[in-house]
Design an enzyme around this catalytic site. Structure first.
Site, PDB file in Angstrom:
ATOM      1  N   ASP A 179       0.857  -1.177   0.000  1.00 26.97           N
ATOM      2  CA  ASP A 179       0.000   0.000   0.000  1.00 26.97           C
ATOM      3  C   ASP A 179       0.900   1.236   0.000  1.00 26.97           C
ATOM      4  O   ASP A 179       1.615   1.500   0.986  1.00 26.97           O
ATOM      5  CB  ASP A 179      -0.888  -0.022   1.245  1.00 26.97           C
ATOM      6  CG  ASP A 179      -1.926   1.089   1.267  1.00 26.97           C
ATOM      7  OD1 ASP A 179      -1.735   2.101   0.574  1.00 26.97           O
ATOM      8  OD2 ASP A 179      -2.933   0.941   1.989  1.00 26.97           O
ATOM      9  N   HIS A 180       0.838   2.003  -1.087  1.00 27.14           N
ATOM     10  CA  HIS A 180       1.749   3.144  -1.236  1.00 27.14           C
ATOM     11  C   HIS A 180       1.406   4.287  -0.279  1.00 27.14           C
ATOM     12  O   HIS A 180       2.172   5.253  -0.171  1.00 27.14           O
ATOM     13  CB  HIS A 180       1.723   3.650  -2.677  1.00 27.14           C
ATOM     14  CG  HIS A 180       3.088   3.915  -3.240  1.00 27.14           C
ATOM     15  ND1 HIS A 180       4.066   4.593  -2.530  1.00 27.14           N
ATOM     16  CD2 HIS A 180       3.652   3.598  -4.428  1.00 27.14           C
ATOM     17  CE1 HIS A 180       5.161   4.679  -3.270  1.00 27.14           C
ATOM     18  NE2 HIS A 180       4.939   4.074  -4.421  1.00 27.14           N
ATOM     19  N   ARG A 181       0.288   4.190   0.423  1.00 20.57           N
ATOM     20  CA  ARG A 181      -0.066   5.223   1.383  1.00 20.57           C
ATOM     21  C   ARG A 181       0.749   5.117   2.663  1.00 20.57           C
ATOM     22  O   ARG A 181       0.920   6.111   3.385  1.00 20.57           O
ATOM     23  CB  ARG A 181      -1.559   5.150   1.726  1.00 20.57           C
ATOM     24  CG  ARG A 181      -2.499   5.386   0.563  1.00 20.57           C
ATOM     25  CD  ARG A 181      -3.945   5.136   0.972  1.00 20.57           C
ATOM     26  NE  ARG A 181      -4.171   3.751   1.377  1.00 20.57           N
ATOM     27  CZ  ARG A 181      -5.345   3.269   1.794  1.00 20.57           C
ATOM     28  NH1 ARG A 181      -6.392   4.090   1.870  1.00 20.57           N
ATOM     29  NH2 ARG A 181      -5.467   2.008   2.143  1.00 20.57           N
TER      30      ARG A 181
END
Length: 481
Positions: free
Chosen positions: A451-453
């Site tokens: 998850d790039h968040r």
């Protein structure tokens, strides 16, 4: 309703679940049950569980049939208090009594009822069909009629005990052709018409073996036209034409249970998580050599390769904790990244019910040998459908060994609400440069979806490289853990 009748409703099964599929009755009308005795097996979106009875007494009515989805809070079973008989003066206590209501019971009928009762309880295989019986809806396929079916007059049979749709010649003093709802479910799932089966049990009772024989028999044109209800079902499944493709519809399979839960989870993951993927090829020769050496010393106590990789993963997550978190959005729109003091390592396990992800709790505290034992235990209970909701829903990171399916890599969907998943491909011989020279090595591919968040590519790459280096130099890595 009689005040002596106790109605047990499907209880809250936890984890926010609001429904369950009735898989198998463990009791029948007329049976005596004790408090806490298992009465049914139900399948939720998480697992399959046995439901115990809170009452003691005589089973008066079963509210539902195998294959039916029941809502939490709806009646599951009615039990007459001890010493009061059945809950209704018109309801017979068992199948033999059902026959005697309106028609004269015979010793043959009583014997057939007892045969059914014994098989339902003992799981002889003749009648009882437990969880895991293969087969799906194949449409309303019918088979040629072999003989008339003996059934009881409807007035003599309690509604919950028999299938009113079964048609055929009625013979006074005979049992219904099929008593067990489980046998009916098997026939329905395989598109077998019960009208076409001649029962091999006492009084023409249709047994599980009879349905299995009908399933394996070669198909032939039906000798008679199907009943209107059967024809309608066949038309809906097989005879209809898909408007978009112009092709005939071969089957319609309801999405429920584990498959429904997986579909919802994957959809939510794809719609909410901006995922990215990184991957690397890894020389696993040293790991395989180390395990082979351990196996020589302890043939029956050597951890599997997945357990060693799991050990490397937990060490890597300690070093890169951002991948062992959860991204949460509150009702007011505020967002948080939730970290955990520990690692519950999930692993993908393929079962007859579909793909499930049991998790090893506190995996960071376990050795490779302990991880191996727990992975084997959880795999067994998951395949038996006995894993608890906690075992299936408490993971913080997932390890997916899709190499067992013969593939090298996968753009995996993250197991929501986790933020990362590591995939391991098959280990195969490949040309590899070792000390400047070409050699044949055992190579696998590691793929990390994240998850790039919660982190940037540097963190994801650092974790992936850490696990890869541990696989290539397992002795040194284990010495530092």
């Amino acid at each position: 309703m009689s005040s002596d009748l106790q109605v047990f409703r499907l209880p809250d099964l936890g984890e926010g679940l609001t429904e369950a599929e009735l898989v198998n009755w463990l009791v029948a009308v007329g049976d005596q049950v004790k408090v806490d005795q298992p009465i049914a097996e139900v399948e939720t979106a998480k697992s399959m569980v046995e439901v115990p009875s809170p009452y003691a007494g005589t089973v008066a009515e079963l509210h539902g049939e195998a294959g039916q989805t029941l809502d939490v809070g709806k009646p599951l079973i009615s039990i007459a208090r001890v010493g009061t008989g059945s809950g209704s003066p018109d309801a017979p206590a068992d199948a033999a009594d059902a026959v005697s209501t309106g028609v004269l019971a015979s010793p043959e009928v009583s014997a057939a009822a007892e045969t059914y009762r014994t098989e339902e309880k003992a799981g002889s295989g003749n009648v009882l069909i437990g969880y895991g019986t293969p087969g799906g809806a194949t449409g309303g396929r019918t088979r040629p009629r072999k003989a008339s079916v003996a059934v009881v007059e409807p007035a003599a049979v309690p509604e919950a005990s028999f299938e009113p749709a079964v048609a055929g010649t009625r013979i006074p003093g005979k049992l219904s052709a099929v008593i067990s709802p489980l046998v009916r479910k098997m026939a329905r799932d395989h598109g077998v018409s019960l009208d076409s089966i001649e029962g091999s049990g006492a009084s023409g009772l249709i047994m599980r073996r009879d349905v299995e024989a009908a399933i394996s028999a070669p198909e032939a044109p039906a000798a008679t036209a199907p009943a209107p209800a059967v024809a309608a079902a066949a038309s809906a499944a097989e005879g209809s034409v898909d408007g978009r493709t112009g092709l005939a519809v071969s089957a319609r399979t309801p999405v429920r249970g584990v498959r429904k839960a997986v579909a919802a989870n994957m959809t939510k993951s794809r719609s909410e998580i901006p995922e990215a993927t990184v991957w690397v090829d890894v020389d696993a020769t040293a790991l395989l050599d180390m395990r082979a050496e351990l196996k020589k010393r302890a043939p029956h106590d050597t951890p599997g390769l997945l357990a060693f990789i799991a050990r490397f993963v937990t060490a890597g997550l300690k070093k890169y904790p951002a991948l062992n978190t959860r991204f949460e959005t509150a009702a007011d729109g505020s967002q948080e990244i939730v970290g955990f003091d520990g690692i519950n390592l999930g692993f993908a396990a393929q079962t007859d019910r579909g793909l499930v992800v049991p998790s090893v709790r506190n995996a960071h505290e376990l050795s490779a040998r302990e991880l191996d034992a727990e992975i084997r235990r959880l795999t067994a209970v998951a395949r038996d459908g006995k894993a608890t909701p906690t075992e299936l829903g408490s993971g913080t990171f997932t390890l997916n060994n899709y190499g067992v399916f013969g593939v090298d890599g996968s753009a995996a969907i993250i197991n929501y609400p986790e933020v990362a998943m590591l995939g391991v491909g098959r280990i195969i011989d490949k040309p590899w440069v070792v000390n400047g020279e070409l050699a044949v090595r055992k190579v696998t591919e590691l793929t990390l979806a994240f998850d790039h968040r919660v982190c940037d590519g540097e963190t994801a790459a650092g974790f992936l490289r850490y696990v890869a280096d541990a696989i290539e130099n397992p002795g040194g890595a284990l010495a530092d853990m």
